[in-house]
Write a protein that holds these residues in place. Structure first.
Motif, mmCIF file in Angstrom:
data_model
loop_
_atom_site.group_PDB
_atom_site.id
_atom_site.type_symbol
_atom_site.label_atom_id
_atom_site.label_comp_id
_atom_site.label_asym_id
_atom_site.label_seq_id
_atom_site.Cartn_x
_atom_site.Cartn_y
_atom_site.Cartn_z
ATOM 1 N N TYR A 167 0.835 -1.201 0.000
ATOM 2 C CA TYR A 167 0.000 0.000 0.000
ATOM 3 C C TYR A 167 0.874 1.257 0.000
ATOM 4 N N SER A 196 2.795 1.464 -3.553
ATOM 5 C CA SER A 196 1.896 1.726 -4.688
ATOM 6 C C SER A 196 1.248 3.107 -4.595
ATOM 7 N N ARG A 252 -1.050 4.021 -2.433
ATOM 8 C CA ARG A 252 -2.418 3.969 -1.903
ATOM 9 C C ARG A 252 -2.508 4.553 -0.505
ATOM 10 N N ILE A 264 -9.114 4.350 3.934
ATOM 11 C CA ILE A 264 -8.921 2.990 3.415
ATOM 12 C C ILE A 264 -10.097 2.111 3.844
ATOM 13 N N ASP A 279 -13.257 3.207 1.898
ATOM 14 C CA ASP A 279 -13.180 2.756 0.505
ATOM 15 C C ASP A 279 -13.455 1.263 0.402
#
Length: 104
Positions: free
Chosen positions: A59, A62, A64, A84, A87
């Protein structure tokens, strides 16, 4: 000990300026303390999200999940962790596209 004598009006002026300064400091402190956010370390985030350390690293790498690092310790904003979770809940609650079953 040395005694210093000043005029009354000078003393009053100094007191007024000090009071203004104290009010300004209090105003700045109250403004900035409202913006302080809770930070969580990697272990706390893994427990909250049910992630492994490797998933958490994915995470981060990347993009995120934003993070801050102090020395070798990594910290995450609690608002980012809440995002997070939200989502994930939104994706789990959205209706899934299913193809109708056709009989032959």
């Amino acid at each position: 000990m040395e005694v210093v004598t000043i005029e009354k009006r000078t003393f009053s002026y100094i007191c007024e300026r000090f009071t203004e300064f104290a009010k300004r400091v209090e105003s700045l402190c109250s403004t900035h303390t409202q913006k302080v956010e809770n930070w969580l370390d990697s272990q706390e985030v893994c427990l909250l999200l049910g992630f492994s350390k490797r998933t958490l690293q994915y995470y981060r790498s990347s993009g995120r999940l934003a993070y801050s690092q102090i020395g070798s310790k990594i910290y995450y904003k609690s608002s980012d962790i809440e995002r997070i979770i939200t989502d994930s809940e939104t994706r789990n609650q959205s209706p899934k596209q299913t193809t109708p079953y056709e009989k032959n």
